[in-house]
Scaffold this motif. Structure first.
Motif, short mmCIF file in Angstrom:
data_model
loop_
_atom_site.label_atom_id
_atom_site.label_comp_id
_atom_site.label_asym_id
_atom_site.label_seq_id
_atom_site.Cartn_x
_atom_site.Cartn_y
_atom_site.Cartn_z
N ASP A 15 38.31 40.40 37.88
CA ASP A 15 39.20 40.69 39.01
C ASP A 15 38.37 40.56 40.28
OD1 ASP A 15 40.73 41.86 41.04
OD2 ASP A 15 41.63 43.32 39.68
N GLU A 16 38.41 39.40 40.91
CA GLU A 16 37.51 39.11 42.02
C GLU A 16 37.66 40.11 43.16
OE1 GLU A 16 36.28 35.42 45.02
OE2 GLU A 16 37.92 35.18 43.59
N VAL A 17 38.88 40.48 43.49
CA VAL A 17 39.11 41.40 44.61
C VAL A 17 38.54 42.78 44.31
CG1 VAL A 17 40.86 42.55 46.01
CG2 VAL A 17 41.11 40.12 45.45
N ALA A 18 38.90 43.33 43.14
CA ALA A 18 38.45 44.67 42.77
C ALA A 18 36.94 44.71 42.56
CB ALA A 18 39.18 45.15 41.52
N PHE A 19 36.40 43.68 41.93
CA PHE A 19 34.96 43.62 41.66
C PHE A 19 34.18 43.53 42.96
CE2 PHE A 19 31.38 40.88 39.66
CZ PHE A 19 30.59 42.01 39.49
N SER A 20 34.62 42.67 43.85
CA SER A 20 33.94 42.54 45.14
C SER A 20 33.98 43.85 45.92
CB SER A 20 34.59 41.42 45.96
OG SER A 20 34.48 40.17 45.31
N ALA A 21 35.13 44.52 45.87
CA ALA A 21 35.26 45.80 46.57
C ALA A 21 34.34 46.85 45.98
CB ALA A 21 36.71 46.27 46.52
N ALA A 22 34.19 46.85 44.65
CA ALA A 22 33.32 47.82 43.99
C ALA A 22 31.87 47.63 44.41
CB ALA A 22 33.45 47.69 42.47
#
Length: 253
Positions: free
Chosen positions: A66-73
């Protein structure tokens, strides 16, 4: 050896099990502040509590696909620590273990690459935004001896780990200007829950096989070295831990 890691901040993906978990404990033992990312939130919170008694620890639940969630993490952890000194990519899957090429769909193949290769790219891209401000930044991927040799009937896994080896080299070149070192640890079979599930075997049975098996803690020791300033000249390379298999000639003498 003085590793010079005390007080540094490191991020680990795939942190709650196997090699990722061993890396978390090894880094905590050196006084490293830890950011942990995994999709298993319950296990992650438990690990956060355990390690938090020793070093500052932050866990964020996210799936590397999940690019969005992973990047945010990644951003959340880096911001919370005021930066990053190291990132270790341990998240991975074996995929279609024991399946012939005729029985592997493109979607299944791509899913393995998404976790094992694209996920590592995202880790590198997002962590580099913070690593470049460190005095001794390091990025370490978990590859495999399958980065070099092909295990039978593990097509997608072999391809993903081979790609990861070249990604390591390419990133080492592209990030050199920022002083970010990029290296890859490539072990042979390791006694992890993933390996045991694939082989449908217990830890005790695995260690009785006629091939050598290493522990997650042994792999974590290699990661410690590559993460640390002690390995400053080492960049763009792979540390193969396979009991010397790749060094052996096929000549039957």
């Amino acid at each position: 050896m003085e590793l010079g890691l005390a007080g540094k901040a490191a991020l680990i993906t795939g942190a709650v099990s196997g090699i990722g978990r061993a890396c978390a404990y090894a880094l905590a033992g050196e006084g490293v502040r830890l950011g942990l990312i995994d999709r298993d939130e319950d296990a992650g919170r438990l690990l956060e509590s355990e390690l938090g008694a020793c070093v500052p620890t932050r866990f964020v639940a996210a799936d590397v696909t999940d690019e969005v969630a992973f990047s945010a993490a990644i951003g959340e952890i880096a911001t919370g620590f005021g930066g990053l000194d190291a990132a270790v990519g341990c998240a991975g899957v074996s995929g279609q273990f024991g399946r012939d090429v005729d029985d592997v769909s493109a979607a299944e193949f791509n899913q393995v690459l998404h976790v094992n290769l694209t996920g590592q790219f995202i880790l590198a891209r997002e962590s580099a935004r913070h690593l470049r401000f460190s005095g001794s930044p390091s990025l370490v991927f978990l590859g495999s001896d399958s980065s070099f040799v092909a295990a039978p009937r593990m097509l997608a896994y072999n391809a993903s780990k081979g790609g990861l080896l070249q990604l390591t080299r390419a990133l080492a070149v592209d990030l050199a200007g920022d002083g970010i070192r990029v290296n890859c640890v490539c072990p042979s079979i390791v006694d992890t829950p993933l390996a045991r599930d694939d082989l449908m075997i217990s830890s005790e049975e695995l260690r009785r096989q006629d091939y050598p098996v290493q522990s997650p803690e042994q792999v974590a020791n290699h990661v410690l070295y590559l993460v640390s300033p002690a390995s400053y000249p080492v960049n763009g390379t792979s540390l193969v831990s396979d009991f010397g298999y790749l060094a052996r000639s096929s000549f039957p003498a």
